[in-house]
Design a protein around this motif. Structure first.
Motif, short mmCIF file in Angstrom:
data_model
loop_
_atom_site.label_atom_id
_atom_site.label_comp_id
_atom_site.label_asym_id
_atom_site.label_seq_id
_atom_site.Cartn_x
_atom_site.Cartn_y
_atom_site.Cartn_z
N LEU A 146 -50.71 12.64 20.12
CA LEU A 146 -49.88 11.80 20.98
C LEU A 146 -50.74 10.99 21.94
O LEU A 146 -50.38 9.89 22.34
N SER A 185 -51.14 6.24 18.63
CA SER A 185 -50.82 5.70 17.32
C SER A 185 -49.47 6.23 16.88
O SER A 185 -49.15 7.40 17.06
N THR A 186 -48.65 5.34 16.32
CA THR A 186 -47.32 5.76 15.87
C THR A 186 -47.42 6.86 14.82
O THR A 186 -46.69 7.85 14.88
N PHE A 187 -48.33 6.65 13.87
CA PHE A 187 -48.41 7.60 12.76
C PHE A 187 -48.84 8.98 13.22
O PHE A 187 -48.33 9.99 12.75
N MET A 241 -45.94 10.64 14.89
CA MET A 241 -44.99 11.07 13.87
C MET A 241 -45.46 12.36 13.22
O MET A 241 -44.69 13.30 13.02
N ALA A 284 -47.47 14.57 14.50
CA ALA A 284 -47.38 15.67 15.46
C ALA A 284 -45.96 16.21 15.51
O ALA A 284 -45.74 17.42 15.50
N SER A 285 -44.99 15.30 15.54
CA SER A 285 -43.59 15.72 15.57
C SER A 285 -43.25 16.56 14.35
O SER A 285 -42.64 17.61 14.45
N GLY A 342 -47.41 15.43 25.92
CA GLY A 342 -47.94 14.31 25.13
C GLY A 342 -47.30 12.99 25.51
O GLY A 342 -47.98 11.97 25.60
N THR A 395 -56.76 1.56 19.51
CA THR A 395 -56.06 2.32 18.47
C THR A 395 -55.74 1.40 17.30
O THR A 395 -55.41 0.23 17.49
N TRP A 396 -55.86 1.93 16.10
CA TRP A 396 -55.53 1.14 14.91
C TRP A 396 -54.02 1.13 14.72
O TRP A 396 -53.40 2.18 14.53
N THR A 397 -53.42 -0.03 14.84
CA THR A 397 -51.97 -0.13 14.66
C THR A 397 -51.66 -1.10 13.53
O THR A 397 -50.80 -1.96 13.65
N ALA A 457 -45.76 0.96 20.77
CA ALA A 457 -46.09 1.51 19.46
C ALA A 457 -46.17 3.02 19.50
O ALA A 457 -46.17 3.67 18.46
N GLN A 458 -46.25 3.59 20.71
CA GLN A 458 -46.38 5.04 20.80
C GLN A 458 -45.10 5.73 20.38
O GLN A 458 -44.01 5.19 20.56
N TYR A 459 -45.27 6.93 19.87
CA TYR A 459 -44.08 7.70 19.51
C TYR A 459 -43.34 8.07 20.78
O TYR A 459 -43.96 8.41 21.80
N PHE A 473 -39.79 11.96 18.74
CA PHE A 473 -40.53 13.21 18.51
C PHE A 473 -39.57 14.35 18.22
O PHE A 473 -39.83 15.18 17.35
#
Lengths: 291, 631
Positions: free
Chosen positions: A113, A117-119, A122, A124-125, B418, B525-527, B536-538, B543
């Motif tokens: 987190l 990064s989105t991935f 995701m 981690a979730s 997080g 960060t690679w996005t 872009a963050q979760y 979550f």
């Protein structure tokens, strides 16, 4: 005793990448591909260690230290197994080890987190989701000996009467291994598509020696889980446990070939059936004495 | 002397008294401090200490010291004074040794805490929460009063020692009635499901220092009451009580953590986690009762130690977390997880302390939460050897439930820390200008440091607490120092946390050293090539989505999606996504509340306002009492 347990730890560390390579090779052969050498994981680790490590801007020290914590947890787990030695009393305690495994997931999840990064988020979730559903099963599958009043040391699992209850516990534990070592049908280690990643996605933002730490931790954990399954099977000597671990590793390669990865929201059903197996096993043992 | 310094000084003084009394109770056993029975024997006012109260007194002492320091900087002066009163009334409940003293202290505690809950009474939701809290507290107090009167009616006097003397001869029916009333009264105050609904409303709206005490101490005082009934006043408790407590505890643990998982208001989430942890403590108490009723004294002692230790530990880390949430609210202006992020860099003191609190509540080794949760597991698993098959199956279910709770709590706190503390801030850049200055080390930070240090020390050296708790358990269970307590699994406790953490700590250190030696290159960060934005963050909603969907049958989430169409249907101008989870218990509580209000409206007819009518009421009541007394 310390020397023997250190030796056990060393052997597990040395052989863990080989097992990973061999499983990958077997899977490739079963699928009609030539596959890469079983020694490839060693080469990968060596290469990663030589490469530079990069991290996203502004991450906290948690992300820097997380790979080390994950590796430390995996090594503690491997060292605690009662194989070459009857088990180191404070360490080889089942509940404590289950709670310890959560430590590595917790820190890797935070690091994911933190990476923005989105991935990774995701992953981690999903990792936390799968892990929280697996935890009751993992615990119950290992508590067979406790029902007979033999305590909760891992070594009490040795020489446990096998029978139907043992078979059910093994079935449950096999599904737990598939989940904990990121295998098809729950996860896929070799995917190149981030949206389907669970465990691999956690390490997306790691590179170089940090990635080597995370991967080594995964390899050691995998071998440790397989050896633990070997303890649940009849035998109980060093060689039978190792042999069972190899047999189960081959079984996993076969399962990975026969099945496709499940959709994320079908996984809970599989894990629920694993839980039912574990609960049935332990209920058989619990009521066996009184019925 | 200002009101604030008076409040802080009084809080600290009360803490010192609490610490002294805890020490006396553990070192010298039960002691009577004062015994006044001048007016009527029924109104005897006894004050004393017992070993069972000692852990709670010790917890109150630590929390009082920390919250006192907190009040030096945070919360209003009047809150500081009220907090001193709150701590004092809780102390009084813990040392009350007669029915009159206990009920009086209990009511004072409820009232003072209600003032703290109502601190921000300008908001309608706060007034509503205070009303719900008072309604539950008063109904609960009524149940407790009736339970204690039933006991006193059976005994020769109204002091606790009189009641305890004749406890063995209580008829089964009375015993059951006492237990059910005590369960409703103390259980609602402790936040056990299904009587928890006031808690997630009342705890978050109080000032942070008060929230810390409400969650950290007052819930434990309620559990103390339950323990006093079960282990002393109505002892020996039948096995059924233990089963009921284990089942309720498991349901509370799972229910609490599930609702916490889908909540994104940091303070309400923490309040739901209190429900979870009260459930875990209740499981321990239940196992102790079960083991005691079947004569397994060593197991009973182990389970009671686990419950008492978890009560202390939860008090420590929950207060720490509420203080952290208070700092977040103060510096960021919100506790909505979706609008936080990246606090690690800005709260250089609070963030690491909050991390310790998170790791402790998730029961990660080597922190205090790990030790007490591990002991609770050991109690449950040890119960597998009890002879009754139903008991075994209940304990098996509770073991699985506790493991599930642990997993879900870990997921929840990965989300909390997080999303709120790591990553980048989710708020617009322009609002950052005022926060560039770093957090200073002051009273509030000191309070957190004390609590965090306690979490670490009780984790690494659990013997510090467990040795005393073993004496408390032995005294409470009516056995001389039990030999089994010192045998497994407590025997491995001194080395276990250190053995578990040695290699992970070494690994973490190795990584930090390697990073310093080899250097870590920092890159964006690679996005996938798109610009790096905080969006872009979760998010917290995303979550928790998998678990929200898996447990939808309990949580009943309700989605609302609002799409504002833009120039083209494929590119909407704005999408608002709102998700809400309804606490099923809330519906029942609302229904009950409506019923009570309707009954109150009907009974308004009695209140005519005529003085003569009131005098007639008083005379009628007097006649009734005399008639009853003469019978």
């Amino acid at each position: 005793m310390i020397a023997r347990s250190l030796l056990q730890l060393l052997v597990i560390i040395v052989l863990a990448p080989l097992l990973q390579g061999a499983m990958k090779l077997l899977r490739a052969r079963l699928q009609g591909r030539p596959g890469s050498s079983a020694l490839q994981p060693y080469r990968d680790l060596a290469k990663l260690c030589r490469k530079e490590s990069i991290l996203p801007d502004g991450v906290s020290p948690i992300a820097v230290a997380a790979p080390g914590i994950a590796l430390g947890v995996a090594l503690t787990f491997a060292g605690a197994l009662p194989i070459a030695v009857p088990g180191i009393p404070p360490l080889g305690e089942i509940v404590a080890l289950v709670l310890l495994l959560a430590l590595s997931r917790f820190t890797l999840g935070l690091a994911a987190l933190d990476s923005r990064s989105t991935f990774a988020g995701m992953a981690a979730s999903r990792e936390q989701t799968v892990a929280s559903l697996v935890e009751p099963t993992l615990l119950l599958a290992l508590l067979g000996a406790a029902t007979l009043g033999r305590g909760t040391q891992l070594s009490s699992l040795l020489h446990l009467p096998f029978g139907l209850a043992g078979l059910l516990a093994l079935g449950a534990f096999f599904l737990v291994i598939l989940a904990e070592t990121a295998r098809v049908p729950i996860d896929n280690q070799e995917t190149h598509y981030e949206l389907t990643m669970i465990h691999e996605g956690l390490s997306l933002e790691f590179s170089g020696w940090q990635l080597a730490f995370v991967q080594a931790a995964s390899y050691v954990r995998q071998l440790s889980f397989l050896l633990l399954a070997g303890l649940l099977l009849p035998g109980g000597t060093v060689w039978t446990v190792a042999a069972w671990a190899v047999v189960l590793a081959m079984a996993i390669a076969v399962v990975e070939t026969l099945f496709a990865k499940m959709r994320l929201f079908e996984i809970p059903q599989l894990l629920a059936s694993a839980f039912v197996l574990a609960a049935a096993s332990i209920m058989l043992r619990l009521l066996g004495a009184t019925l | 002397m200002t009101l604030r310094s008076f409040g802080v000084g009084a809080t600290w003084a009360v803490s010192l008294v609490a610490a002294y009394l805890a020490f006396v109770a553990i070192e010298h056993g039960p002691a009577t401090l004062a015994s006044i029975s001048a007016v009527l024997p029924a109104l005897a006012f006894d004050v004393g200490v017992t070993p069972l109260a000692a852990p709670f007194l010790a917890l109150l002492a630590i929390l009082g010291a920390a919250v006192g320091a907190w009040c030096l900087r945070c919360d209003r002066p009047v809150d500081a004074a009220l907090i001193a009163g709150f701590v004092a009334t809780m102390l009084l409940v813990l040392v009350a040794r007669s029915v009159f003293a206990f009920v009086l202290a209990w009511e004072m505690m409820s009232l003072v805490s209600a003032f703290l809950v109502a601190a921000n009474h300008g908001r309608r939701s706060v007034r509503r929460a205070t009303f719900v809290y008072l309604a539950v507290a008063q109904s609960g107090a009524l149940c407790i009063l009736v339970a204690l009167l039933l006991l006193a009616n059976h005994a020769s006097g109204a002091t606790f020692s009189d009641i305890a003397k004749s406890a063995a001869s209580i008829p089964a029916g009375t015993r059951t009635a006492v237990f059910l009333l005590a369960l409703i009264g103390f259980g609602s105050k402790a936040g056990l499901l299904p009587l928890h609904f006031w808690l997630p409303r009342a705890h978050p709206v109080a000032p942070p220092g008060a929230s810390a005490l409400l969650s950290g101490a007052m819930l434990k005082v309620a559990l103390y009451g339950l323990c006093v009934i079960a282990f002393e006043l109505a002892a020996p408790a039948p096995a059924a009580w233990g089963i009921v407590l284990v089942v309720l505890g498991t349901i509370s643990a799972i229910g609490g953590v599930l609702y916490a998982l889908v909540d994104h208001d940091l303070k309400r989430l923490l309040a739901y986690h209190s429900v979870e942890n009260v459930g875990i403590i209740t499981i321990g108490i239940g196992v102790a009762l079960l083991a005691r009723s079947s004569g397994a004294m060593a197991l009973a002692a182990l389970a009671l130690i686990a419950a008492l230790f978890h009560a202390i530990n939860h008090g420590l880390f929950k207060s720490l977390l509420f203080m952290g949430a208070g700092i977040v609210a103060k510096t960021q202006g919100t506790v909505d997880l979706e609008r936080l992020g990246g606090l690690w860099g800005r709260l250089k003191w609070t963030a690491p302390f909050f991390l310790i609190g998170c790791a402790a509540i998730v029961a990660l080794p080597p922190l205090n939460g790990f030790v007490s949760e591990w002991l609770t597991f050991q109690g449950l698993i040890g119960g597998f050897a009890l002879s009754d098959p139903t008991t075994r199956l209940v304990l098996l279910g509770a073991t699985a439930g506790l493991a599930l709770t642990g997993g879900l709590a870990a997921a929840c706190f990965v989300k909390v820390f997080g999303v709120a503390f790591l990553g980048r801030s989710r708020r617009p850049e322009k609002s950052h200008s005022s926060e560039t200055e770093q957090e200073r080390f002051d009273g509030a930070t000191f309070a957190q440091a004390v609590l965090a240090a306690c979490c670490v020390v009780f984790g690494l050296v659990p013997a510090l607490a467990v040795v005393s708790l073993a004496r408390v358990a032995a005294a409470t269970l009516g056995a001389p120092m039990i030999a089994g307590v010192t045998a497994s699994p407590l025997a491995s406790l001194p080395v276990l946390p250190i053995a578990l953490i040695a290699l992970p700590a070494a690994g973490a250190l190795a990584c930090l050293v390697l990073a310093a030696r080899l250097g870590l290159r920092r890159v964006p960060t690679w996005t996938c090539g798109s610009p790096v934005t905080p969006a872009a963050q979760y998010t917290a909603t995303a979550f928790s989505k998998p678990l929200r969907m898996i447990f939808a049958f309990i949580l009943q989430p309700e989605h609302r999606r609002l799409v504002e169409s833009g120039p083209s249907p494929w590119f909407p101008a704005r999408i608002v996504y709102h998700i809400e989870s309804h606490d099923v218990i809330d519906e029942g509580a609302r229904w009950l509340g409506a019923l009570a209000l309707r009954a109150a409206r009907r009974s308004r007819a009695l209140q005519s306002g005529s003085l003569r009518l009131y005098l007639a009421y008083a005379v009628a009541a007097l006649v009734l009492v005399v008639a009853l007394a003469r019978r």
